[in-house]
Scaffold this active site. Sequence first.
Site, PDB file in Angstrom:
ATOM      1  N   LYS A  63     -33.662  42.845 -23.077  1.00 20.79           N
ATOM      2  CA  LYS A  63     -32.555  43.119 -24.011  1.00 20.79           C
ATOM      3  C   LYS A  63     -31.223  42.512 -23.578  1.00 20.79           C
ATOM      4  CE  LYS A  63     -34.086  47.384 -26.139  1.00 20.79           C
ATOM      5  NZ  LYS A  63     -33.746  48.780 -26.419  1.00 20.79           N
ATOM      6  N   ASP A  81     -30.749  50.132 -32.190  1.00 23.89           N
ATOM      7  CA  ASP A  81     -31.106  51.425 -31.570  1.00 23.89           C
ATOM      8  C   ASP A  81     -30.152  52.549 -31.998  1.00 23.89           C
ATOM      9  OD1 ASP A  81     -33.391  50.652 -30.165  1.00 23.89           O
ATOM     10  OD2 ASP A  81     -32.251  50.007 -28.411  1.00 23.89           O
TER      11      ASP A  81
END
Length: 289
Positions: free
Chosen positions: A74, A110
């Site tokens: 990420k 997220d």
Amino acid sequence: MNELIITGHTTLTALLGSPVAHSVSPLMHNEAFRLLGLDYAYLCFDVTPDRLKCVTDAFRVMNVRGFNLTMPDKTKMFELADEISPSAAMIGAVNTVVQENGKLYAYNTDGIGYMQAVKDAGFDIIGKHMVLLGCGGAATAIAVQAALDGVKRLTIVNRQGASYQKALKLADTIAKNTSCQTDTCLLEDTSALKQIIATAHILTNATSVGMAPMDSVSPLADETLLHPELIVSDIIYNPRTTLLMKQAKAIGCPTFNGLYMLLYQGAEAFRLWTGKAMPIPQIKEKYFS
Ligand code: NAP
């Protein structure tokens, strides 16, 4: 009933990370493509950060529509994208990429997933006070999105140690870039924490404490810190009911777990790639019940 058929026109989407084989994302996305009759497919590739550039360069050439990133890729993707959304820039990590004409546009869904899960559970936390336990990757995404969406006050709580500096920095970044008021507290300072929690509307556990196989542990040493008006949410979904949620239920707090955060972060990626809404009720019933 639509079938998922791979053709010469099929558009590829993917998950990159290591490990990836356990992920529910291929099931969720491929079922959603099938239900909507979209000629797309979603595959998993085990890729470590040292090979991410090579893979994403190939994806540009192959005209892959987009991909998700999970740990440990990420933050590396943050360096490789052509354009980064404002929220992903503040978070410092990317979990979704969309390709348009060879350019890679990076997002982080997220926090959007978490905020949608709050709504799904029937709560409105805009203009309210949130206490967030943890300041790792997931906590940072939630903190930034909650602030951007209009949570009025955010208290970031972490245990003493090197990461507490990260909590201070995150609180400062959010205060400078949004209208959210921020403060921090040490997890060990139970008297300060009690006062803070007393005025809070929601407490969210975004630490890994309580996740299997450590499911006999709660991030809160003292459950009397909770009060019945407090919403207690855990972003852990294995186990479905964490020890923190059990403590909260015993006091009378409403609770929910991290299952729908996982669903809605995927739904947002799906929308970015296809322009269509994921068929949530069917996906919930099949994979998230
Ligand atoms: P991470 O970046 O490693 O962060 C972990 C956080 O937990 C840090 O703040 C860490 O504090 C804290 N922590 C770890 N052990 C602790 C302990 N013994 N006592 C107190 N605090 C402790 O991990 P992450 O990626 O943010 O993930 C955190 C959790 O969220 C995991 O359980 C993960 O499965 C879950 N998650 C759920 C979703 C979802 O969609 N529902 C998405 C992402 C993650 P220190 O830095 O001080 O160690």
